[in-house]
Design an enzyme around this catalytic site. Structure first.
Site, mmCIF file in Angstrom:
data_model
loop_
_atom_site.group_PDB
_atom_site.id
_atom_site.type_symbol
_atom_site.label_atom_id
_atom_site.label_comp_id
_atom_site.label_asym_id
_atom_site.label_seq_id
_atom_site.Cartn_x
_atom_site.Cartn_y
_atom_site.Cartn_z
ATOM 1 N N ASN A 8 39.516 31.089 33.993
ATOM 2 C CA ASN A 8 40.454 32.159 33.630
ATOM 3 C C ASN A 8 41.664 32.027 34.546
ATOM 4 O OD1 ASN A 8 41.810 34.533 33.126
ATOM 5 N ND2 ASN A 8 40.283 35.877 34.083
ATOM 6 N N LYS A 10 44.300 33.692 34.486
ATOM 7 C CA LYS A 10 45.001 34.978 34.674
ATOM 8 C C LYS A 10 46.508 34.774 34.454
ATOM 9 C CE LYS A 10 41.241 36.475 37.561
ATOM 10 N NZ LYS A 10 40.772 37.351 38.615
ATOM 11 N N HIS A 94 38.688 42.644 30.557
ATOM 12 C CA HIS A 94 38.674 42.200 31.960
ATOM 13 C C HIS A 94 38.992 43.395 32.851
ATOM 14 C CE1 HIS A 94 39.624 40.204 35.680
ATOM 15 N NE2 HIS A 94 38.984 39.147 35.211
ATOM 16 N N GLU A 96 40.737 43.740 35.372
ATOM 17 C CA GLU A 96 42.152 43.908 35.749
ATOM 18 C C GLU A 96 42.910 44.650 34.661
ATOM 19 O OE1 GLU A 96 42.717 39.771 36.608
ATOM 20 O OE2 GLU A 96 41.535 39.993 38.439
ATOM 21 N N GLU A 167 30.996 40.867 35.555
ATOM 22 C CA GLU A 167 31.926 40.616 36.650
ATOM 23 C C GLU A 167 32.026 41.855 37.533
ATOM 24 O OE1 GLU A 167 34.893 37.353 35.863
ATOM 25 O OE2 GLU A 167 35.721 39.072 34.848
ATOM 26 N N GLY A 173 38.047 37.990 43.033
ATOM 27 C CA GLY A 173 39.186 37.596 43.864
ATOM 28 C C GLY A 173 39.054 38.021 45.322
ATOM 29 N N SER A 212 34.403 35.503 42.332
ATOM 30 C CA SER A 212 34.392 34.603 43.493
ATOM 31 C C SER A 212 33.441 33.409 43.348
ATOM 32 C CB SER A 212 34.086 35.388 44.772
ATOM 33 O OG SER A 212 35.116 36.333 45.020
HETATM 34 P P1 PGA Z 1 37.751 35.150 40.722
HETATM 35 O O1 PGA Z 1 38.057 35.858 39.314
HETATM 36 O O2 PGA Z 1 36.959 33.906 40.414
HETATM 37 O O3 PGA Z 1 39.092 34.843 41.312
HETATM 38 O O4 PGA Z 1 36.960 36.109 41.531
HETATM 39 C C1 PGA Z 1 37.098 35.897 38.302
HETATM 40 C C2 PGA Z 1 37.624 36.665 37.114
HETATM 41 O O5 PGA Z 1 38.310 37.684 37.317
HETATM 42 O O6 PGA Z 1 37.377 36.301 35.967
#
Ligand code: PGA
Length: 252
Positions: A8, A10, A94, A96, A167, A173, A212
């Protein structure tokens, strides 16, 4: 079921940088038995469509879709428009987007169903916040998020069959990955719900982990029962690091 690894990006990489990532990724040696997909920003779909296959990535995805196919929804992109890129999958819900854009379970469910109707696999993201985890509400929160899409009429339906991505918001992140054993409990609860709803057909729905994930911990997730794949943010931005992660996904 073969394991799934989805990158992803983003809000990174317009068409020029996406092209550079894909050219670099073409040099990576990839395990044959892995289902690899990349979720790219809308503006890079055309660039990715023309070259991702040659880089050994069979599945192209988007990161969101509106629920209506077309209409007076300024700035939105509908599933029928995405279908023109022959997408395999599209992320929805997601954290976010739930956090910064106020997406609700109801909106996420409408998006997922609409994608299915267009033959695009919705990758439905669920997960608890740090505060909810600390209150011991992880399973309650995740079950409610999954129940919202199930009761809206989600189907197991060939090309449009869903993927559920667990998630935990606190792990995204942050470098604070959830342990494989903690994730396993949640994945098992999701698989149980899917089994109750769909019976045998539920075995076609992968439940993948995100938060992560990197080349060092991916093997632990993918060797844990009930974890069918991973969704990778930060560690997918560097094509060489993502190649390494793919190679670390399966036992040599
Ligand atoms: P990350 O993000 O691997 O940077 O933790 C995962 C995601 O949000 O899909």
């Amino acid at each position: 079921m073969r394991k799934t690894v989805i990158a992803n990006w983003k809000m990174h990489y317009g068409p020029v940088k996406a092209g550079a990532w894909i050219r670099a990724f073409r040099r990576e040696r990839l395990p044959k038995d892995l289902e690899i997909g990349v979720a790219v920003p809308f503006v890079s779909l055309a660039a990715a469509r023309s070259s991702l296959g040659r880089a050994g990535v069979p599945y192209l995805g988007a990161q969101d879709a509106f629920w209506a196919n077309e209409g007076a929804f300024t700035g939105e992109i509908g599933p029928a428009m995405l279908k023109e890129f022959a997408l395999s999958f599209c992320l929805v819900g997601h954290s976010e987007r739930r956090q910064h854009l106020g997406e609700t379970d109801d909106m996420v469910a409408k998006k997922a169903i609409s994608l299915q109707k267009n033959g695009i696999r919705p990758v439905i993201c669920v997960g608890e916040t740090d505060a909810q985890r600390k209150k011991g509400e992880t399973l309650k929160v995740v079950r409610a998020q999954v129940a919202a899409v199930l009761s809206a009429g989600l189907k197991v339906d060939g090309a449009g069959s869903p993927i559920i991505a667990y998630e935990p918001v606190w792990a995204i992140g942050t470098g604070k990955a959830c342990s494989g054993q903690d994730a396993k409990v949640v994945h098992e609860a999701i698989h149980d719900m899917l089994n109750k709803k769909f019976g045998k057909a539920a075995s076609e729905i992968p439940v993948i982990y995100g938060g992560s994930v990197d080349a060092r911990n991916v093997g632990e997730y993918l060797s844990t029962t009930h974890i069918d794949g991973v969704l990778v943010g930060s560690a997918s931005l560097d094509p060489r690091a993502f190649g390494m992660l793919c190679r670390a996904s399966l036992p040599a």
